[in-house]
Each structure stands twice: as C-alpha cells, then as structure tokens.
Design an enzyme around this catalytic site. Structure first.
Site, PDB file in Angstrom:
ATOM      1  N   ARG A   1      -4.125   2.689   1.732  1.00  0.00           N
ATOM      2  CA  ARG A   1      -3.792   3.317   3.002  1.00  0.00           C
ATOM      3  C   ARG A   1      -3.158   4.690   2.866  1.00  0.00           C
ATOM      4  NH1 ARG A   1      -1.660  -1.954   6.324  1.00  0.00           N
ATOM      5  NH2 ARG A   1      -3.756  -2.790   6.616  1.00  0.00           N
TER       6      ARG A   1
ATOM      7  N   GLN B   1       4.819   3.459   5.725  1.00  0.00           N
ATOM      8  CA  GLN B   1       3.373   3.578   5.577  1.00  0.00           C
ATOM      9  C   GLN B   1       2.730   4.092   6.862  1.00  0.00           C
ATOM     10  OE1 GLN B   1       0.618  -0.013   5.316  1.00  0.00           O
ATOM     11  NE2 GLN B   1       0.445   0.868   3.286  1.00  0.00           N
TER      12      GLN B   1
ATOM     13  N   GLU C   1      -7.795  -2.316   9.505  1.00  0.00           N
ATOM     14  CA  GLU C   1      -8.502  -1.975   8.280  1.00  0.00           C
ATOM     15  C   GLU C   1      -9.787  -2.782   8.153  1.00  0.00           C
ATOM     16  OE1 GLU C   1      -5.868  -1.186   5.151  1.00  0.00           O
ATOM     17  OE2 GLU C   1      -7.190  -2.010   3.628  1.00  0.00           O
TER      18      GLU C   1
ATOM     19  N   PHE D   1     -10.841  -5.695   1.409  1.00  0.00           N
ATOM     20  CA  PHE D   1      -9.770  -4.951   2.058  1.00  0.00           C
ATOM     21  C   PHE D   1      -9.361  -3.813   1.154  1.00  0.00           C
ATOM     22  CE2 PHE D   1      -6.443  -5.861   5.461  1.00  0.00           C
ATOM     23  CZ  PHE D   1      -7.380  -6.067   6.443  1.00  0.00           C
TER      24      PHE D   1
ATOM     25  N   HIS E   1       3.197   2.810  10.609  1.00  0.00           N
ATOM     26  CA  HIS E   1       2.679   1.466  10.768  1.00  0.00           C
ATOM     27  C   HIS E   1       3.560   0.404  10.141  1.00  0.00           C
ATOM     28  CE1 HIS E   1      -0.121  -1.760  11.025  1.00  0.00           C
ATOM     29  NE2 HIS E   1      -0.301  -1.851   9.737  1.00  0.00           N
TER      30      HIS E   1
ATOM     31  N   HIS F   1      -0.637   4.191   8.744  1.00  0.00           N
ATOM     32  CA  HIS F   1      -1.957   3.563   8.743  1.00  0.00           C
ATOM     33  C   HIS F   1      -2.983   4.636   9.074  1.00  0.00           C
ATOM     34  CE1 HIS F   1      -5.286   0.923   9.645  1.00  0.00           C
ATOM     35  NE2 HIS F   1      -4.587  -0.095   9.183  1.00  0.00           N
TER      36      HIS F   1
ATOM     37  N   ARG G   1       2.209  -0.502   0.688  1.00  0.00           N
ATOM     38  CA  ARG G   1       1.740  -1.872   0.829  1.00  0.00           C
ATOM     39  C   ARG G   1       0.225  -1.915   0.930  1.00  0.00           C
ATOM     40  NH1 ARG G   1       0.046  -4.796   5.074  1.00  0.00           N
ATOM     41  NH2 ARG G   1       0.745  -3.362   6.687  1.00  0.00           N
TER      42      ARG G   1
ATOM     43  N   LEU H   1      -3.322   0.498  16.820  1.00  0.00           N
ATOM     44  CA  LEU H   1      -3.997   0.328  15.553  1.00  0.00           C
ATOM     45  C   LEU H   1      -5.441  -0.135  15.643  1.00  0.00           C
ATOM     46  CD1 LEU H   1      -3.136   0.489  12.619  1.00  0.00           C
ATOM     47  CD2 LEU H   1      -2.972  -1.973  12.660  1.00  0.00           C
TER      48      LEU H   1
END
Lengths: 259, 566
Positions: free
Chosen positions: B278, B232, B247, B118, B346, B234, B381, B244
């Site tokens: 991100r 944030q 990821e 990730f 996001h 995304h 994050r 969305l």
C-alpha cells in the site's frame, strides 16, 4: 462551476429534559450537488445548531447507525443524496427528517434501539454450531458455494432497522418479532453449521410471531441493502406452519393417550 | 461498588473476541464490554477485502513461513519478528474457529474457504466473504457474545483510566444516554478502541469515531505509545469523500491509469504492478498527481481505478459494495466508467505499546487490535493483516486477562475522581469560551494531510507540529453549546477532538524526529531507509502535556534486514 441550491430541512426535535412535546425546527442551508443528507445534518450541527443530536458513524452505508425517516420513507442519511430527495418533497425544496418509526425518541433523531437488540437475544439470533467447543479451530466445515448463496444476501443486513420502521404490523404490535429478526432467523436456519433451527422456528411461530405477517412486502421495498426479506419470511412461514401442525398433531396424540 | 474482573473498552472485532475468549477461559468471570456505539456498528464492519491465513486452500503450496516473511518484509523490517510469527502461526486456527462458529465465508468448489490475492503477499491467502468480510466477522462475534451473555454497556464513552500511581483501579465512563459519569472498578482493562487515522478528518477513510480514544486515555495515564508516526495511506480512496475502495478491487484485477492512459504502476513495481504494497502504490499515485499526470476537478486531483475489463458479472458478485459506494458517492458505475480515486489516511500502525498477549506496562491493562502496537505491522501493514490482528491478539489478550485478573485487587474509584470529571465537563459550557470544535477539527485534518501526509520534509513537519500545538491552545477555548445530559453528541465530539489533538502531536513529533524513509513514513529530505540509526521503535510518553520521546529495539529473528523490492 459548483452547483448550489438553497434547501430547507425540517428536523424533528425533542429533548426530554427541556421540551414538554416534540416539535420541528427548520434550517435553511446552501447544498452543493453530491452532498448527502448526513453531510447536510453535519453542516447544520457544525454551523447552526450544535445541540441537535443524531447517530452516525461510518458515513459509508455499512454501519447502519443513521437510518432516519426522510420525507416519510426510512433511509440511511449517509447514502441519500439531498438533490435526489428534492423530488420527494411535498413542499418545494423542504426536506423533512424524522426519527425512524416504531421506536421511542431519546433525543431528537436518536431512538432507543434496545428493544430490537433484546429481540435478537429472545429469538436466538446467532449460530449454535454443531461443533463442540473443544473441537473449534481444527478443521473447516465444507460448505458448498450453493449453500453460501442461500444466505449470502441475508448476511448483508446491517441492522439499521429501516424494515422495522416501515413495517405496518409493528405500528400496532411493538412486541411483533419484526422483519429484521425474521431475516436473522432465516440466515441462521439456512446454515448447515447451525443446530438450533427447530428451536428458532418454534420461537418465531409463537405469539407476536411470523404468522401475523400479511406479506405487504414493505420490508423488502425499504431495505437499504435490497435484501428480499419477504422471501425469507415466506420460507420460514412455511416451516412455522409445518411445525405448528406437527405440534397440534402431537397434542392430539397426547390427548388420545391420556384423556 | 461492584468490581468487574475484566472491562473491555471497545466493541469491535478485537474487543468482542477478547470478551468471548475470556468467557470461554473462565465462565465465572464478571466481564463488561463498554462501547461508545452499538458494537455491531463498529468500524471492523468497514473492512471489505479479507483476512490473511495460510490455509493453503487456493494455493496448495502456501505456508505460514511465507506469510511471516511477507508480513516482515511488508513492515519494512520494523515489525517485531516474534510478534509477526505469532500472528501468522495463529492465523489458520483462528480463521477455522471463526468459520466453525458460523462466520460466512465465500467458498471454493470443494467447499473450503475461498482465498484471493492481496497486495504484498506471495500467495493468494486472503480469506473473504464477498467484499463484506469485516461486516460478517463483526456480526458473528457480536452474535456469539450475545449468546454467551456478555454484559454490554452500549453507548458509554471512556473518560479516564483510573489508577493509583500505576496501580489499576478501573475506568471512568460517560453514559451517553443519560449523561451520568459511571465508575467501572475492575481488576483488568482491555483497550480495543480501534485506530486514530480519523485525525486526518476529510482525508481519511475512517469512521467518524476512529479518534484514538483508548490510546489517548492510556497515554494520559502514563502508558507509552509506540511508532505513532506510521500512518498508512490507502491508495484508493474515493476522490470526494475519502471513502475506501477495497484492495480487493485490485486483487480481482483492477488497473490504475493516469490521465495519459498509462498503467503507471509499471514504472514503480514492474512485477507486482497494482498489487504492490500500500505505501508504495500510494506514493506512486501521489507522484503521478504531483508531476501533473493526474486528472483535475473541483473536488481535487485524482487518478483512475478501472474495473471495466473485469466484466459486469464479476463486479456484481465479488465487488458489490464497491459498486454501491462508487454510485452513491461519486455517481460512477464501475461497470461503465473508471472510478476517480486518491490516497486516503486509512490505518494507524502505531498505538499502545503491548507485548504478544496484549500486556502493557501497567499491570492489568491490556491492548489489542489497531489500538495496540504489538508490533506486527511495523512501518507498513499488509492488506488482510488488520482483521487478522484483531482476531489473533483480541483472543490472546482476552485469554491472558482471564488468567491474570485474579492477581489484581483494585482499590475503589473515589467520588472525588468522578467529581473531577464532572467539573471538567461542565467547564466546556463556560460562557467565556468561543471556539467551535468543527473548525478546529477541520483545520487539524487539513494540517495533517498537508504537512504530515504521504511525502514529508523537515520544514513541513515543523509547521505541522507547531500548528497542532496552536490548535491545542485554541481547544482550551472550545465551547460545548449543548448543556443537556441526554445524548449530548456535541460533548462527545469535543472529547473525541481532544483525543485526536493529543495523539496528533505524537504523530507529528515522531515524523519530525525520524530522519529516514521507512514503510509509510516517507521523508523527501531523507529518502533512504537508515537501519544504522533508525532501525528502532519510537516511544512516546506523556509528561505534563509535553512528550517524552525514547526508543525501543526491534525484536529480530531469522529474517535479516534487506532492501524491500516488489
């Protein structure tokens, strides 16, 4: 160039505080290609009638809030394209929107979901882990990828109740366990971590239970997540029949012992 | 009037874990969960990709220390290091616990939980269930709460945190189904209402209800908010809807291309490429678009996320939801064509200021999950840490509240408090009101996206702030046309808008004041991180409809400040 069509929406309306009976309102709005039924309803609510009520939340087909009867079939409003729905109209360019069936309307398209939640509780709709509470968090269960596959699809269920809405059996027996609950039972019973499978089978084999199902396949057909619900029903039905027979045999034995 | 021991506000992952843990800690407690939707519909279900924990199943040499470092580095050193440590140390145990109670996870051949790479992580440590991880976790928690007999008040909307000069009395809520205003006297309250990124409206990946209700209610009751300016974006939202694309799509090996066919991440993060953190990937996409290398369409400018080289099999088995979303909302099958994407608001890093057990400054009031700012995410994050946060801190807040509830003896919520709410709500029906909430809501979203978005400057932020103040004035004239009691969604949406407006003012204010670039907060006029002046949390307190701003030191530990490179 934007492609736009003028489309009419015939929407079920009922406000128990004001209306003696339900009725339908028709709204005519311009709709671009690519707009979903939910966004069309949002447009109507924002621009024409803010009093209209319906449930919606994620707008992305994952929360399960916005199941409705669209042109007679149950679908999620957020994943149904308005233009695609035109081919299902009885009257040209007139889309009818009703609440999901087999539930009571609280207001407009909002129905009372509590009876279904109560069934989740009644039919042990959870895993009862074989691991005692004090052991939790220490080690993983080993689960083969093959086992995971057996309930992978069943865990897609978002509890939107489309299958409940279109189940013909529900139509005359509101106490029927319902396809969504049987699917849950299947998902739990296939899980080797669970210890309550026998109890669950007995519960769903009882009155208003799985043996009433005539396998019309409607639930699998309308499932918005394309889950083969009927396969789950078939599997559990065999279990139920087995258990019923065992139960009958035990009853027979009992009679022999104590006449 | 009945007094609850704990009222949990919000039925997502954090709220349900808190309720479950509180019942486990002390089964005799009287616990209620109130939620404005049925809990199994909460936005936790939208988390697709996974949850981080250093189980070392996929990469045998993964460690908790490595997870802590990634989290702190990812946060651009604004995370409190003790909190980040708690998050990562609790992670393996809590994922095993979740697995033990029945959450389905995808598996490795040896039967252990599968993990995948990730963004921003040194090791593949993201545990997942296909691309429905949040959904399956939420269902498991909801089922276990039903099993344990948690009292659910579904479709109740929080109006107010009731207190007497900072002494908690409970909460006041609206029963959406009947329109009744209901007092919940309680010894403790746990806020777990999720994030506030829906204030960006159509430029947000969030569900319609992610309106920061808990933060706004706590803020108006005098509890400070923290780090609100950090929102944030995304990198991969669908062009038309902002929805969305997980990821996980890049974790599985998806590429980003501009219109010249260039894998442009090679310029911005030559080592991590598409799996950079991100904030960095979002800025890279935005830069490509601004410099004319994006595609253009009437639905806006965008770049391509290409999955085709992964093959139909992998896309169908590991990314089925993504395929579905692309087909439903863009008309694009990722097996055949690249997906048009653009960054989308996001996640809110900011929230209610809380300690490592969720305690706020008001005794008996706790916060957990996205609604809280503990802070583990700092300025940015990492993917896979949000599900982890709701589990770890939901559990800790539930435990703390269960242990401490008996210390409080709340006085009853009075009839006049309920009457005040009645009067306030009735006021929205007045015939001299004429503004429509839908218009204000859309203008708020556009204003935030344009002026308080990915790239920020003083001039833009001043405009953004003034616009919010102006919209708040117009809100006073908003009319609720539905005068009925039963399921009045017109009213609920107006109340949600009010919460978004109050919070957006703190977001714009915080962004304007913070004259540096850190994590998700990018000031073009102050492009460098300024540790000397700005290595601190922003604090926002409600002062008579104005904002009092102060700051709070970041808790440091063994990781020293260094430049963040990927």
């Amino acid at each position: 160039m934007k492609e736009v069509k003028v489309i009419s929406f015939k929407v079920f309306r009922y406000n128990p505080q004001a209306d003696a009976h339900p009725y339908h309102d028709t709204f005519e709005i311009p709709v671009e290609k690519g707009i979903t039924i939910l966004r069309a309803l949002d447009y109507i609510k924002q621009n024409i009638d803010p009093r209209m009520s319906y449930r919606s939340f994620c707008h992305a087909g994952i929360c399960g809030s916005c199941a409705m009867t669209i042109n007679g079939a149950t679908k999620l409003a957020c994943t149904t394209q308005v233009w695609d729905e035109l081919k299902n109209c009885v009257e040209e360019n007139l889309i009818t929107i009703d609440p999901i069936k087999n539930f009571t309307s609280l207001k407009d398209l909002v129905v009372d979901m509590d009876p279904l939640v109560e069934k989740l509780e009644k039919y042990t709709g959870w895993v009862e882990s074989t691991m005692p509470d004090k052991e939790l968090g220490k080690t993983e269960f080993r689960i083969s990828p093959e086992e995971f596959k057996t309930y992978d699809s069943a865990t897609d269920c978002i509890f939107c109740a489309s299958c409940v809405s279109d189940c013909p059996l529900m139509n005359y027996d509101k106490d029927y366990v319902s396809p969504a609950i049987i699917l849950r039972a299947y998902r739990m019973n296939m899980d080797s971590r669970d210890s309550a499978s026998e109890k669950r089978v007995l519960q769903i084999a009882d009155e208003h239970g799985i043996l009433d199902c005539r396998q019309c396949n409607r639930c699998s057909f309308v499932c918005v997540k394309k889950i083969p619900i009927v396969d789950a029903i078939n599997h559990l039905k065999q279990e139920a029949v087995k258990q019923k027979n065992q139960g009958l045999n035990m009853l027979e034995e009992k009679k022999k012992i104590s006449p | 009037m009945k007094t609850f021991d704990i009222v949990v506000v919000g039925g997502g992952g954090a709220g349900l874990y808190a309720a479950m843990e509180a019942m486990k800690t002390n089964p005799k407690l009287n616990i209620a969960v109130i939620s404005k939707i049925y809990p199994n519909r909460s936005h936790t279900s939208a988390a697709q990709g996974g949850v981080n924990a250093a189980l070392a199943n996929t990469a045998k040499d993964d460690t908790v220390e490595s997870h802590i470092f990634d989290t702190i580095k990812g946060s651009d050193y604004l995370a409190d290091q003790d909190a980040a440590e708690v998050l990562c140390r609790d992670a393996p145990g809590i994922i095993r616990e979740l697995e033990n109670i029945g959450t389905p996870f995808s598996r490795l051949d040896d039967g252990t939980i599968a993990q995948r790479p990730f963004g921003g992580a040194a090791q593949p440590r993201c545990c997942y269930c296909a691309d429905k991880t949040g959904h399956t976790i939420l269902q498991s928690l909801y089922e276990q709460c039903l099993r344990k007999g948690v009292n659910f008040y579904n479709e109740f909307y929080i109006l107010e945190l009731s207190h007497d000069n900072g002494r908690l009395k409970g909460i006041i809520a609206l029963d959406i189904k009947t329109g009744k205003i209901v007092p919940f006297n309680s010894r403790s309250v746990i806020f777990a209402t999720g994030g506030y990124a829906k204030m960006y409206w159509n430029r947000s990946s969030n569900a319609a209800g992610c309106t920061g209700d808990g933060q706004a209610v706590a803020y108006r009751a005098g509890i400070p908010l923290k780090d609100m300016e950090f929102v944030q974006f995304h990198p991969t939202g669908l062009r038309k809807s902002g929805l969305l694309v997980t990821e996980g799509a890049r974790g599985e090996g998806g590429y980003l291309f501009n219109k010249d066919g260039e894998r442009f991440m090679s310029k911005y993060a030559p080592n991590k490429m598409e799996l950079g953190p991100r904030d960095l990937v979002s800025r890279s996409i935005e830069t490509e678009i601004r410099e004319g290398r994006g595609y253009d369409s009437h639905a806006g400018k965008y770049v391509h996320l290409d999955l085709r080289h992964l093959g139909a099999d992998l896309i169908k088995t590991r990314l089925p939801q993504i395929r579905e979303l692309s087909m439903y909302f863009e008309g694009v099958d990722p097996i055949e064509e690249p997906i048009p994407i653009v960054p989308t608001a996001h996640y809110s890093m900011g929230g209610i200021d809380a300690d490592n057990d969720g305690r706020t400054i008001m005794k008996g009031v706790y916060a957990a999950g996205e609604c809280a700012c503990i802070s583990v995410h700092g300025a940015n994050r990492l993917g896979g840490n949000s599900l982890l946060e709701i589990l770890v801190f939901g559990k800790r807040a539930g435990h703390a509240a269960a242990m401490e509830a008996q210390e409080n003896d709340p006085s009853p919520i009075t009839e006049s408090e309920l009457q005040r709410q009645h009067k306030y709500i009735r006021g929205f029906h007045h015939h001299d009101k004429h503004e429509r909430y839908g218009i204000i809501r859309e203008e708020l979203g556009k204003n935030l996206a344009d002026n308080v978005g990915i790239f920020r400057t003083k001039a833009l932020l001043e405009t953004g702030y003034e616009n919010v103040v102006e919209l708040k004035k117009r809100f006073k004239k908003v009319r609720v046309f539905d005068t009925g009691d039963i399921y009045n969604t017109n009213l609920i949406q107006v109340l949600e808008l009010q919460n978004m407006l109050d919070l957006s003012q703190t977001v714009a204010m915080g962004a304007l004041l913070r004259e540096e670039s850190r994590g998700s907060h990018t000031r073009e006029d102050f492009p460098v991180r300024d540790d000397e002046n700005w290595h601190k949390h922003s604090m926002f307190e409600y002062c008579d409809d104005d904002i009092c701003v102060s700051s709070k030191a970041v808790t440091m530990g063994k990781y020293e400040l260094q430049e963040r490179k990927y």
